[in-house]
Each structure stands twice: as C-alpha cells, then as structure tokens.
Design an enzyme around this catalytic site. Structure first.
Site, PDB file in Angstrom:
ATOM      1  N   TYR A   1      31.746  -8.124 -29.648  1.00 48.56           N
ATOM      2  CA  TYR A   1      31.309  -8.821 -28.415  1.00 48.56           C
ATOM      3  C   TYR A   1      31.711  -7.946 -27.346  1.00 48.56           C
ATOM      4  CZ  TYR A   1      36.385 -10.853 -28.839  1.00 48.56           C
ATOM      5  OH  TYR A   1      37.560 -11.138 -28.991  1.00 48.56           O
TER       6      TYR A   1
ATOM      7  N   LYS B   1      37.790  -5.224 -24.712  1.00 52.15           N
ATOM      8  CA  LYS B   1      37.225  -4.630 -25.915  1.00 52.15           C
ATOM      9  C   LYS B   1      36.118  -3.833 -25.132  1.00 52.15           C
ATOM     10  CE  LYS B   1      39.547  -6.602 -29.234  1.00 52.15           C
ATOM     11  NZ  LYS B   1      40.748  -5.708 -30.040  1.00 52.15           N
TER      12      LYS B   1
END
Ligand code: HXC
Length: 255
Positions: free
Chosen positions: A143, A158
């Site tokens: 993701y 992230k």
C-alpha cells in the site's frame, strides 16, 4: 554474512526478530533495537544461544534523534563498525480515516517515516565520514503505492519511505556507493501486522482469499530475501522494492 555488522530496528519481535536470527545464524554481529528491554533480552536468549558476544541490545525509540545517535555510537563501540541498517521498526493500527485522531496520525508518521529517516541519515553520515559502502534495507508495504484502506497513516508513511528508498539510492549511490533497497511484505504469519489482520474471523478469511497462493507468508521467507538483498550477490541492486506477498496486491478481481 560472517562478521558483517547489522542493525535491525524493532528487532525483538515479528519480522525483525526472524531477520536478526537469520543474519546471526550466518555469522553476523547483530544490534537489535526496541522500546522494551525485557523483550529485547528475550529475543537475545532466543537468537544468541550462548554466543552473546555477537549480539547487542539497544533500548531506544526511533522517534528520538538522540536515541538514534546513541544507537550508532553504541554499535560502533561494541563491534567497531556498521555494515548494514534494516529499518524494520513500525507502528500501525486499523482506523477509518475520518476517525483517526491527530495524535494517532502523528504517532505512526513519527515511527515509520521520521524514524526511518533519523536512522538512515545518522547511519549514512557515519558511513560517509568513514568511507564505508554500507547498505540500507527498508520495510514498506504494497500500500506504499496502492490503496491502504483503514491504515491511511501507515500507507502515507510507507509511501514516504519508498520515496526515501529511491531518493537515497540515487543520491548516496552516486556519491558514496551506498545501496538502499526495500521489501514490501504481504500478510506474514507470526507478526504484529498479521495479528491485527486476524483479529476478526471475517478479516482473516478475507485476507486469505485475497492471496493467490492461499496462505500467509512466513517470517523465514522475509528473512531469506533480506539476507539476499544485503549480500554481495545483490551488489548491483539499488533503489529496488521487492514484493513478497504471494501475488496479493495484483489480485484486483478475485474469481
Ligand atoms: C484508534 C489508536 C489505536 C487504535 C492507538 N491509537 N491505537 N486509535 N485505534 N487501535 C491512538 C491513541 O488513541 C492515541 O491518540 C495515539 O494513537 C497514540 O497512541 P499511544 O498508545 O500513546 O502511542 P504509542 O505508545 O506511541 O504507540 C504507537 C502505536 C502502537 C503505533 C499506537 O500501536 C505501537 O507502538 N505499535 C508498535 C507495534 C506495531 O504496531 N506493529 C505492527 C506493525 S505492522 P489520542 O488522540 O487518543 O491521544 C505494519 C503493517 C501491517 O506496519 C499492516 C496491516 C494492519
């Protein structure tokens, strides 16, 4: 990996523990970090089994730059140098975006995005000053480039870590020969992430159905890939993100 010095942040549990174990079993000198000394000590008992001189425990929080600086000092003092850094420490919980508090958002961004930068920059500065061609391995998630419904803080952080991976790979690769790569794991058994995904029976079933290979990954599989990425066999790999998810993120229209 014999005598290579490797720091694994968040190394007392989950994927960090298994990566540290694999590196240690192959002869590396390991520094593991974490916020809880008791958990670090337990990890050491499990990993070192009597070879304690090759293992260092550092109680610290990646969100605090002074802790990160101490991490580098203590590792160099104990082992004489640093060869690799694995930015594994993470924080995450499931929350609808509209219900996430500012503090919840900041907490995950601080651990994942800021913590990864503090560790990378501090270790990188040490390498640059000492003319060492080290390598960094970051842990992201699919993701980072896909949607992370329910984990907007982690997905945003992230994505930043993935940008950091590629940016440092170019900036430090060109000037100093430092390699920076990432692994994007799917659901991996025996980790905090899987525990969260498996809190409800429904979510567990949905997760398993989403993986073409029909099972969770293992932390040993992550450790094997990490070992390869840090090794000389991957000396030409730089700025890469390797997905290890059984094909999960490609599975848009399960039939
Ligand atoms: C809603 C939550 C929450 C939850 C915490 N918060 N947990 N909100 N649902 N389940 C909110 C709190 O209410 C608080 O906001 C803010 O977040 C900070 O919480 P603290 O407990 O004070 O934070 P802290 O002690 O810093 O802990 C950080 C943490 C914690 C991220 C919240 O879970 C942690 O330390 N986790 C480390 C281990 C971990 O998460 N590992 C899994 C990584 S898995 P308010 O406004 O109330 O003050 C991974 C990928 C998995 O990264 C993908 C699948 C999910």
């Amino acid at each position: 990996m014999k005598d290579q010095v490797i720091i694994v942040t968040g190394g007392s549990s989950g994927m960090g523990l298994y990566m540290a174990q694999r590196f240690f079993d192959e002869g590396a000198k390991i520094a593991i970090t974490g916020r809880n000394l008791e958990r670090l000590q337990k990890a050491k008992d499990q990993i070192a089994k009597g070879n304690e001189e090759r293992m260092l425990l550092i109680e610290m929080d990646v969100r605090k730059i002074e802790d990160v600086e101490r991490m580098v000092d203590e590792t160099v003092e104990a082992f004489g140098r640093i060869d690799h850094l694995v930015n594994n420490a993470a924080g995450n919980f499931i929350s609808p975006a509209e219900k996430l508090s500012a503090n919840g958002w900041n907490s995950v961004i601080n651990i994942v995005l800021n913590g990864t930068f503090y560790c990378s920059q501090t270790v990188g500065k040490y390498w640059i000053e000492n003319n060492i061609k080290g390598s960094i391995l970051n842990m992201v998630a699919t993701y980072a480039w896909n949607a992370g419904a329910g984990v907007i803080h982690s997905a945003s952080a992230k994505a930043g870590v993935l940008a950091m991976t590629r940016t440092l790979a170019v900036e430090w690769g060109a000037k100093y020969g430092i390699r920076v790569n990432a692994i994007a794991p799917g659901p991996i058994e025996r980790t905090g992430g899987a525990d969260k995904l498996f809190e409800s029976e429904q979510a567990a079933k949905r997760t398993l159905q989403s993986v073409p290979l029909g099972r969770l990954g293992t932390p040993e599989e992550i450790a094997g890939l990490a070992r390869f990425i840090l090794s000389e066999e991957a000396a030409y790999m730089n700025g890469e993100v390797v997905t290890l998810d059984g094909g999960q993120w490609l599975n848009q229209f399960p039939f």
